[in-house]
Design a protein around this motif. Structure first.
Motif, PDB file in Angstrom:
ATOM      1  N   PHE A  80      36.880  52.477  46.205  1.00 36.17           N
ATOM      2  CA  PHE A  80      36.462  53.226  47.393  1.00 36.17           C
ATOM      3  C   PHE A  80      35.239  52.521  47.995  1.00 36.17           C
ATOM      4  CE2 PHE A  80      32.739  55.162  45.430  1.00 36.17           C
ATOM      5  CZ  PHE A  80      33.037  55.027  44.078  1.00 36.17           C
ATOM      6  N   ALA A  81      34.870  52.936  49.207  1.00 37.02           N
ATOM      7  CA  ALA A  81      33.744  52.272  49.876  1.00 37.02           C
ATOM      8  C   ALA A  81      32.441  52.990  49.566  1.00 37.02           C
ATOM      9  CB  ALA A  81      33.986  52.239  51.368  1.00 37.02           C
ATOM     10  N   LEU A  82      31.374  52.209  49.424  1.00 38.27           N
ATOM     11  CA  LEU A  82      30.037  52.753  49.168  1.00 38.27           C
ATOM     12  C   LEU A  82      29.108  52.335  50.302  1.00 38.27           C
ATOM     13  CD1 LEU A  82      29.567  51.868  45.405  1.00 38.27           C
ATOM     14  CD2 LEU A  82      29.480  54.150  46.371  1.00 38.27           C
ATOM     15  N   ASP A  83      27.883  52.806  50.240  1.00 34.31           N
ATOM     16  CA  ASP A  83      26.859  52.366  51.171  1.00 34.31           C
ATOM     17  C   ASP A  83      27.304  52.521  52.641  1.00 34.31           C
ATOM     18  OD1 ASP A  83      24.466  51.381  51.991  1.00 34.31           O
ATOM     19  OD2 ASP A  83      24.839  49.297  51.413  1.00 34.31           O
ATOM     20  N   GLY A  84      27.753  53.715  52.965  1.00 39.62           N
ATOM     21  CA  GLY A  84      28.172  54.014  54.342  1.00 39.62           C
ATOM     22  C   GLY A  84      29.342  53.166  54.808  1.00 39.62           C
ATOM     23  N   GLY A  85      30.177  52.744  53.868  1.00 36.45           N
ATOM     24  CA  GLY A  85      31.378  51.971  54.245  1.00 36.45           C
ATOM     25  C   GLY A  85      31.150  50.465  54.245  1.00 36.45           C
ATOM     26  N   HIS A  86      29.914  50.033  53.925  1.00 33.34           N
ATOM     27  CA  HIS A  86      29.638  48.594  53.991  1.00 33.34           C
ATOM     28  C   HIS A  86      29.997  47.854  52.708  1.00 33.34           C
ATOM     29  CE1 HIS A  86      27.899  49.047  57.856  1.00 33.34           C
ATOM     30  NE2 HIS A  86      26.979  49.888  57.432  1.00 33.34           N
ATOM     31  N   ASP A  87      29.925  48.559  51.562  1.00 34.71           N
ATOM     32  CA  ASP A  87      30.280  47.933  50.293  1.00 34.71           C
ATOM     33  C   ASP A  87      31.708  48.374  49.957  1.00 34.71           C
ATOM     34  OD1 ASP A  87      30.363  46.777  47.844  1.00 34.71           O
ATOM     35  OD2 ASP A  87      28.952  48.155  46.868  1.00 34.71           O
ATOM     36  N   TYR A  88      32.664  47.523  50.280  1.00 36.39           N
ATOM     37  CA  TYR A  88      34.064  47.919  50.115  1.00 36.39           C
ATOM     38  C   TYR A  88      34.878  46.799  49.473  1.00 36.39           C
ATOM     39  CZ  TYR A  88      34.805  45.009  54.235  1.00 36.39           C
ATOM     40  OH  TYR A  88      34.833  43.949  55.104  1.00 36.39           O
ATOM     41  N   GLU A  89      36.088  47.152  49.061  1.00 34.49           N
ATOM     42  CA  GLU A  89      36.999  46.164  48.469  1.00 34.49           C
ATOM     43  C   GLU A  89      37.578  45.328  49.604  1.00 34.49           C
ATOM     44  OE1 GLU A  89      37.747  44.515  45.396  1.00 34.49           O
ATOM     45  OE2 GLU A  89      37.512  46.604  44.823  1.00 34.49           O
ATOM     46  N   GLY A  90      37.231  44.022  49.620  1.00 33.34           N
ATOM     47  CA  GLY A  90      37.693  43.181  50.721  1.00 33.34           C
ATOM     48  C   GLY A  90      39.201  42.961  50.675  1.00 33.34           C
ATOM     49  N   PHE A  91      39.725  42.797  49.467  1.00 30.98           N
ATOM     50  CA  PHE A  91      41.170  42.582  49.275  1.00 30.98           C
ATOM     51  C   PHE A  91      41.554  43.126  47.889  1.00 30.98           C
ATOM     52  CE2 PHE A  91      44.764  40.005  47.771  1.00 30.98           C
ATOM     53  CZ  PHE A  91      45.643  40.089  48.830  1.00 30.98           C
ATOM     54  N   GLY A  92      41.181  42.408  46.836  1.00 33.40           N
ATOM     55  CA  GLY A  92      41.504  42.852  45.464  1.00 33.40           C
ATOM     56  C   GLY A  92      42.543  41.940  44.821  1.00 33.40           C
ATOM     57  N   ILE A  93      42.062  40.794  44.301  1.00 38.99           N
ATOM     58  CA  ILE A  93      42.979  39.812  43.693  1.00 38.99           C
ATOM     59  C   ILE A  93      43.723  40.426  42.507  1.00 38.99           C
ATOM     60  CG2 ILE A  93      43.072  37.570  42.499  1.00 38.99           C
ATOM     61  CD1 ILE A  93      40.658  36.683  44.156  1.00 38.99           C
ATOM     62  N   VAL A  94      43.053  41.348  41.821  1.00 36.22           N
ATOM     63  CA  VAL A  94      43.666  41.925  40.606  1.00 36.22           C
ATOM     64  C   VAL A  94      45.000  42.626  40.889  1.00 36.22           C
ATOM     65  CG1 VAL A  94      41.595  42.118  39.190  1.00 36.22           C
ATOM     66  CG2 VAL A  94      42.120  43.923  40.824  1.00 36.22           C
ATOM     67  N   TYR A  95      45.151  43.204  42.084  1.00 36.19           N
ATOM     68  CA  TYR A  95      46.429  43.872  42.392  1.00 36.19           C
ATOM     69  C   TYR A  95      47.564  42.850  42.398  1.00 36.19           C
ATOM     70  CZ  TYR A  95      43.319  47.562  44.108  1.00 36.19           C
ATOM     71  OH  TYR A  95      42.339  48.507  44.222  1.00 36.19           O
ATOM     72  N   ILE A  96      47.286  41.680  42.980  1.00 36.75           N
ATOM     73  CA  ILE A  96      48.386  40.705  43.067  1.00 36.75           C
ATOM     74  C   ILE A  96      48.570  39.969  41.727  1.00 36.75           C
ATOM     75  CG2 ILE A  96      48.370  40.523  45.589  1.00 36.75           C
ATOM     76  CD1 ILE A  96      46.839  37.872  45.313  1.00 36.75           C
ATOM     77  N   GLU A  97      47.507  39.943  40.896  1.00 37.71           N
ATOM     78  CA  GLU A  97      47.709  39.384  39.548  1.00 37.71           C
ATOM     79  C   GLU A  97      48.669  40.298  38.769  1.00 37.71           C
ATOM     80  OE1 GLU A  97      43.412  37.028  38.980  1.00 37.71           O
ATOM     81  OE2 GLU A  97      43.662  38.992  38.073  1.00 37.71           O
ATOM     82  N   ALA A  98      48.448  41.620  38.884  1.00 40.12           N
ATOM     83  CA  ALA A  98      49.330  42.577  38.186  1.00 40.12           C
ATOM     84  C   ALA A  98      50.752  42.484  38.739  1.00 40.12           C
ATOM     85  CB  ALA A  98      48.785  43.995  38.349  1.00 40.12           C
ATOM     86  N   ASN A  99      50.865  42.417  40.068  1.00 48.67           N
ATOM     87  CA  ASN A  99      52.184  42.260  40.709  1.00 48.67           C
ATOM     88  C   ASN A  99      52.875  40.986  40.222  1.00 48.67           C
ATOM     89  OD1 ASN A  99      51.734  43.636  44.086  1.00 48.67           O
ATOM     90  ND2 ASN A  99      52.501  44.600  42.238  1.00 48.67           N
ATOM     91  N   ALA A 100      52.110  39.898  40.107  1.00 51.10           N
ATOM     92  CA  ALA A 100      52.693  38.628  39.674  1.00 51.10           C
ATOM     93  C   ALA A 100      53.314  38.762  38.287  1.00 51.10           C
ATOM     94  CB  ALA A 100      51.626  37.537  39.671  1.00 51.10           C
TER      95      ALA A 100
END
Ligand code: GDD
Length: 378
Positions: free
Chosen positions: A277-297
């Motif tokens: 989730f996003a923190l710091d008023g939406g500024h600290d957020y997940e840009g993409f998330g390589i781990v999702y595509i590692e799991a998918n792979a």
């Protein structure tokens, strides 16, 4: 091409930015380009640097010299090698100053890769702000890891060229059906249904919500185990939460695991979950998330948070499922559903693997960055 990559975050640092930049440099080198990297000295870097197909030039970074040292390094290196293009690995004013000067004096083009919160934290500092805007507006191109990151950059008033470059995954290293005997033994996973998270342990990754969702999962799936891979400052707090929720039998902290066993850990899991989730008023957020595509792979279904750039990493209903990261009940229902419906879970995993093979293998991403840089240089 002769390419100079400048970054603060590079292996042996762990995390997505370092993984992203290392793999881009590997691919560009394999495609026959000369790649030099300028980055600060880190513990253990000598061993890591010698085995790379690109050259790494380290410097010691003292606080008040953090701008001057990389600046001088870049000037000297450019004088010797006459780079065609400079690749700024993440938005940092201190590192990009050299590129700005080379652009203004010698017309050497540069591109910047932005990952999410890097630009915000640079621009929000009043000393850096004017320099940051100058660096931004003199770039030949801004690359962004997701559509969300691109939108954030444009909201900052940037109207120049911007292109999306998703990170990738090594499809031959992260693959389905790997031998998992060793990890099953090591982590005593025999007979358990495994829910997995892999990440630095920082607040925005949403481990908290998974832990709060777990008691309801346990009621229906008695042999479930939540395996948390990664290390970070949140660990103590998360361990306390596990005890408070009486979940000690259902949660295992694996800490930082060696790269060579990571693919097998993805393969042993039934569901990968990370409701960032996003923190710091939406500024600290997940840009993409390589781990999702590692799991998918590895052929695994993923659950991600409906936040930041995750929508680019997880195609909702195709390669995984997106949930509201604050909705603990929904998280628990989604995990339980995927643990029960093995056919649907496997379908999502297969789609994810196909997507990785067609779009997100590092070799494909490497050719994309090559094409982008060739266009800029020519
Ligand atoms: N070997 C090992 N062991 N690798 C780990 C461990 C561990 O214990 N924990 C995390 N990693 C690796 C993951 O396998 C993955 O390759 C990387 O570290 C994490 O990358 P991301 O999921 O992308 O997260 P991030 O927050 O570190 O990265 C930032 O930049 C990325 C690239 O642009 C975020 O903004 C991401 O959203 C973004 O994708």
């Amino acid at each position: 091409m002769q390419i100079l990559c400048v970054t603060q975050d590079f292996p042996p640092n762990s995390g997505g930015i370092a993984v992203f930049l290392h793999n881009l440099c590997v691919q560009l080198s394999r495609l026959g380009h000369l790649v030099d990297v300028v980055t600060p000295t880190r513990k253990g870097c000598v061993e890591v640097d010698v085995s790379q197909p690109y050259r790494v030039y380290r410097y010691d970074c003292f606080r008040w010299l953090s701008c001057i040292v990389p600046f001088c390094r870049m000037m000297i290196m450019h004088k010797q090698r006459h780079y065609d293009v400079i690749f700024i690995g993440q938005f940092m004013t201190t590192h990009a100053m050299g590129a700005l000067v080379l652009r203004r004096l010698l017309r050497v083009p540069y591109v910047i890769l932005s990952h999410g919160n890097d630009m915000h934290y640079c621009i929000s500092n009043w000393i850096d702000k004017p320099v940051a805007y100058m660096i931004l507006h003199n770039a030949s191109l801004i690359l962004s890891n997701s559509h969300t990151t691109a939108k954030h950059i444009q909201q900052r008033g940037y109207q120049g060229p911007i292109q999306i470059l998703h990170p990738g995954v090594k499809a031959d290293e992260f693959r389905p059906n790997m031998d998992t005997l060793e990890v099953v033994k090591k982590y005593k996973l025999n007979g358990r249904r495994v829910v997995l998270s892999v990440s630095r342990l920082v607040a925005r990754k949403g481990h908290d919500s998974v832990l709060r969702a777990l008691p309801n999962v346990v009621k229906q799936i008695h042999n479930v185990l939540y395996l948390i891979v990664g290390q970070g400052k949140e660990e103590t707090r998360l361990r306390r939460l596990v005890t408070e929720l009486n979940l000690d039998k259902y949660v295992l902290f694996a800490g930082y695991v060696e790269q060579k066993i990571l693919p097998a850990l993805y393969c042993i899991c039934d569901v990968f979950v990370m409701p960032s989730f996003a923190l710091d008023g939406g500024h600290d957020y997940e840009g993409f998330g390589i781990v999702y595509i590692e799991a998918n792979a590895c052929g695994k279904p993923v659950i991600g948070g409906k936040s930041g750039g995750i929508e680019d990493a997880v195609i909702d209903g195709i390669t995984g499922l997106l949930v509201n990261p604050d909705d603990v009940e929904k998280i628990s229902k989604t995990i339980t559903m995927l643990l029960k419906d093995k056919k649907y879970a496997s379908e999502l995993g297969k789609n994810g693997r196909n997507r990785v093979e067609c779009e997100l293998d590092w070799e494909i991403v490497g050719k994309k960055i090559e094409e982008i840089l060739v266009n800029i240089v020519s």
